[in-house]
Design a protein around this motif. Structure first.
Motif, PDB file in Angstrom:
ATOM      1  N   MET A 284      45.550  52.099  38.501  1.00 11.68           N
ATOM      2  CA  MET A 284      44.677  52.064  39.635  1.00 11.68           C
ATOM      3  C   MET A 284      43.100  51.331  39.191  1.00 11.68           C
ATOM      4  O   MET A 284      42.629  50.593  40.068  1.00 11.68           O
ATOM      5  CB  MET A 284      43.998  53.534  39.653  1.00 11.68           C
ATOM      6  N   SER A 285      42.738  51.168  37.945  1.00  7.35           N
ATOM      7  CA  SER A 285      41.405  50.545  37.879  1.00  7.35           C
ATOM      8  C   SER A 285      41.741  49.167  37.759  1.00  7.35           C
ATOM      9  O   SER A 285      40.758  48.243  38.443  1.00  7.35           O
ATOM     10  CB  SER A 285      41.071  50.793  36.340  1.00  7.35           C
ATOM     11  N   ALA A 286      42.798  48.441  37.539  1.00  7.53           N
ATOM     12  CA  ALA A 286      43.038  46.873  37.843  1.00  7.53           C
ATOM     13  C   ALA A 286      43.203  46.574  39.236  1.00  7.53           C
ATOM     14  O   ALA A 286      42.607  45.582  39.657  1.00  7.53           O
ATOM     15  CB  ALA A 286      44.375  46.656  36.912  1.00  7.53           C
ATOM     16  N   GLN A 287      43.718  47.550  39.770  1.00  7.32           N
ATOM     17  CA  GLN A 287      43.745  47.363  41.355  1.00  7.32           C
ATOM     18  C   GLN A 287      42.476  47.389  42.032  1.00  7.32           C
ATOM     19  O   GLN A 287      42.404  46.598  42.988  1.00  7.32           O
ATOM     20  CB  GLN A 287      44.781  48.306  41.930  1.00  7.32           C
ATOM     21  N   GLN A 288      41.450  48.396  41.669  1.00  6.31           N
ATOM     22  CA  GLN A 288      40.167  48.623  42.035  1.00  6.31           C
ATOM     23  C   GLN A 288      39.661  47.219  41.882  1.00  6.31           C
ATOM     24  O   GLN A 288      38.739  46.542  42.883  1.00  6.31           O
ATOM     25  CB  GLN A 288      39.550  49.599  41.545  1.00  6.31           C
ATOM     26  N   LEU A 289      39.734  46.611  40.687  1.00  6.23           N
ATOM     27  CA  LEU A 289      38.895  45.264  40.340  1.00  6.23           C
ATOM     28  C   LEU A 289      39.562  44.204  41.346  1.00  6.23           C
ATOM     29  O   LEU A 289      38.573  43.342  41.695  1.00  6.23           O
ATOM     30  CB  LEU A 289      39.220  45.065  38.791  1.00  6.23           C
ATOM     31  N   ARG A 291      40.800  44.369  44.185  1.00  2.00           N
ATOM     32  CA  ARG A 291      40.066  44.738  45.795  1.00  2.00           C
ATOM     33  C   ARG A 291      38.718  44.364  45.769  1.00  2.00           C
ATOM     34  O   ARG A 291      38.114  43.924  46.818  1.00  2.00           O
ATOM     35  CB  ARG A 291      40.343  46.260  46.157  1.00  2.00           C
ATOM     36  N   GLN A 292      37.929  44.692  44.820  1.00  2.96           N
ATOM     37  CA  GLN A 292      36.519  44.358  44.660  1.00  2.96           C
ATOM     38  C   GLN A 292      36.189  42.725  45.158  1.00  2.96           C
ATOM     39  O   GLN A 292      35.109  42.416  45.488  1.00  2.96           O
ATOM     40  CB  GLN A 292      35.798  44.944  43.561  1.00  2.96           C
ATOM     41  N   GLY A 293      37.086  41.984  44.461  1.00  5.18           N
ATOM     42  CA  GLY A 293      36.990  40.569  44.453  1.00  5.18           C
ATOM     43  C   GLY A 293      35.970  40.170  43.477  1.00  5.18           C
ATOM     44  O   GLY A 293      35.497  40.624  42.523  1.00  5.18           O
ATOM     45  N   VAL A 301      43.357  36.339  36.056  1.00  6.30           N
ATOM     46  CA  VAL A 301      44.694  36.258  35.038  1.00  6.30           C
ATOM     47  C   VAL A 301      44.822  37.566  34.390  1.00  6.30           C
ATOM     48  O   VAL A 301      45.812  38.192  34.208  1.00  6.30           O
ATOM     49  CB  VAL A 301      44.441  35.231  34.235  1.00  6.30           C
ATOM     50  N   PHE A 302      43.633  37.972  33.728  1.00  5.00           N
ATOM     51  CA  PHE A 302      43.948  39.165  32.934  1.00  5.00           C
ATOM     52  C   PHE A 302      44.150  40.426  33.658  1.00  5.00           C
ATOM     53  O   PHE A 302      44.959  41.188  33.313  1.00  5.00           O
ATOM     54  CB  PHE A 302      42.422  39.372  32.015  1.00  5.00           C
ATOM     55  N   THR A 303      43.665  40.612  34.984  1.00  6.21           N
ATOM     56  CA  THR A 303      43.866  41.640  35.999  1.00  6.21           C
ATOM     57  C   THR A 303      45.333  41.556  36.137  1.00  6.21           C
ATOM     58  O   THR A 303      46.000  42.546  36.061  1.00  6.21           O
ATOM     59  CB  THR A 303      43.067  41.510  36.990  1.00  6.21           C
ATOM     60  N   GLU A 304      45.759  40.559  36.598  1.00  6.96           N
ATOM     61  CA  GLU A 304      47.174  40.483  36.760  1.00  6.96           C
ATOM     62  C   GLU A 304      48.232  40.776  35.606  1.00  6.96           C
ATOM     63  O   GLU A 304      49.182  41.508  35.858  1.00  6.96           O
ATOM     64  CB  GLU A 304      47.620  39.015  37.394  1.00  6.96           C
TER      65      GLU A 304
END
Length: 486
Positions: A284-289, A291-293, A301-304
């Motif tokens: 959820m934290s990674a998805q939130q990041l 969405r915030q752009g 790349v790190f988030t993916e």
């Protein structure tokens, strides 16, 4: 060629003795002669087949000679035929037979009758010898069997057709110590009264007696080492009429194995549940990041990478939980509802194409794909098989998926080319914890938990279906799933 039988002809009358010896010699027998009881006892030995014995001898009674011959270990197997011209009354004959003689003839006797009587007695002696040999062999086999059963490491018990304990080896007593109740002579009803823990074991024995079919089961019993778990097999033996005449029960102490399995599976269940909370928070934290752009290319790349790893971990946790449910419960639960298998297959194939856009996944559907199934669970099945096919096939080769709706069932096939599955691994392909890296086919493949195909088989079985695999160098590898329409 066997030697002629040896006959000792005993008579103090030289003329009578000569006639008898002559008749026997002409009939092919080896004949020795004696004129007194003392000579008889000296000449007779283990090789003597028959003693033709006059009742009245000059030094002792023929009856006494007979008694002594039968009492001696050296001559007790020799046959004795009394032949008398003087002691001819019924009482004499009865007394001779009571002293151990095998037959009694009154002289003079017709030569043919004498020879016939000798042949009959020798046949009796041969039969007795054969019986003794067979008896010795049976006794030897019985001793070996009892020795083997007594020294066996696992418990062995033998019951008669009525359920009475006939034999229990040392391992039966050793397995329970002071809690041991299996004493020969006790009935199963008596044993279950003495130890109520034996109730499931007793029910299996009753069923084996009634049906004549092999029974298997588990039972937990107290012992000096605490509670022990045993697996047992009961094998009935039926007689000529088909009735059960005996049951042999063998057991195996599986306490350590069962404790290890229970610990591992309970640990897996707890671990799977406890990992989900932090994993969900991470995803959820990674998805939130995302969405915030406003992320740099490096941050994106790190988030993916976080989301991809979290998704892989989630699949592994689901597999662990499914495995725990399958092993600790009564199989994987399925919730049936009307659905279309073809839609499930299309969705799983599209997901595979999206996750691996460089690979070619071909799909062919025919017939009617509707039935009563658990769509989510079937999506798991298709996803596992397609993922497996992509993993173990050359990148340039396609994976072919076909689904066909037949009258009473639907058939799903997933095919890939590449190195075949080794023949010795095929029987164990659907076993749990089967890890990659066991063959040339699996080199360079990312190792997983080894639960994918195990869970696939469990899900198919939960739907009442079957999954099979064929794999050759020429034809490639094909997994075939058959699902009754429900």
């Amino acid at each position: 060629m066997p030697s002629a039988p040896i006959i000792l002809n005993v008579n103090d009358d030289l003329a009578s003795r000569y006639v008898t010896s002559r008749v026997l010699s002409l009939s092919g027998f080896q004949v020795l002669e004696a004129g007194t009881g003392a000579e008889t006892l000296a000449l007779a030995d283990e090789q003597t087949d028959l003693v033709i014995l006059d009742v009245r001898l000059p030094d002792m009674s023929g009856l006494d000679v007979c008694r002594r011959l039968k009492a001696s270990p050296r001559t007790r197997n020799a046959l004795v035929l009394h032949l008398s011209a003087q002691a001819v009354g019924p009482g004499d004959r009865a007394q001779g037979l009571e002293h151990g003689a095998d037959a009694y003839l009154v002289a003079p006797v017709d030569p043919e009758e004498l020879v016939a009587q000798v042949h009959a007695l020798l046949r009796l002696r041969r039969a007795e010898r054969e019986v003794r040999v067979l008896s010795d062999q049976v006794q030897q086999q019985r001793r070996l069997l009892e020795l083997a059963m007594a020294s066996a490491a696992d418990p062995i018990a033998l019951y008669d057709g009525d359920g009475t304990l006939i034999y229990a080896n040392q391992a039966v007593a050793a397995s329970r110590g002071s809690h041991h109740v299996h004493i020969p002579g006790r009935t199963m009803d008596g044993l279950r009264v003495l130890d109520p823990q034996l109730e499931p074991y007793a029910k299996s024995l009753d069923l084996a007696r009634r049906t004549g079919q092999v029974q298997r089961g588990r039972v937990s019993l107290s012992s000096d080492r605490g509670n022990r778990h045993f697996e047992y097999t009961m094998s009935p033996a039926t007689g000529p009429t088909g009735a059960v005449e005996a049951i042999i029960a063998t057991g195996q102490d599986v306490t350590e194995m069962r404790n290890a399995e229970d610990f591992r599976e309970q640990f897996i269940g707890i671990l799977g549940h406890d990992l989900r909370n932090p994993l969900n928070a991470l995803s959820m934290s990674a998805q939130q990041l995302q969405r915030q752009g406003e992320l740099s290319d490096r941050q994106r790349v790190f988030t993916e990478r976080i989301l991809t790893s979290a998704e892989r971990m989630d699949r592994m946790i689901r597999q662990l939980l499914d495995f725990a449910r399958a092993r600790l419960g009564a199989g994987l639960p399925v919730v049936r509802s009307r659905c279309d298998l073809f839609d499930v297959v299309r969705g799983a194939v599209e997901e595979s194409r999206a996750s691996q856009p460089h690979r070619e996944v071909l799909l062919d559907v025919r017939g009617d794909g509707r039935g009563a199934w658990d769509a989510d669970r079937l999506e798991q099945v298709v996803g596992n098989l397609v993922s497996n096919a992509l993993k173990f096939s050359p990148p340039e080769s396609p994976v072919r998926v076909s689904a066909e709706g037949l009258e009473s069932e639907a058939v799903l096939r997933v095919h890939n080319l590449g190195a075949p599955i080794p023949e010795d691994q095929l029987p164990h392909l659907f076993a749990a914890w089967r890890r990659a890296g066991r063959s040339d086919r699996e080199r360079g493949v990312t190792a997983g938990l080894g639960l994918g195909l195990y869970i696939t088989e469990q899900l198919v079985k939960a739907h009442g279906g079957t999954v099979q695999v064929s794999s050759t160098q020429a034809q490639g590898t094909t997994f075939t799933v058959r699902l009754p329409r429900g």
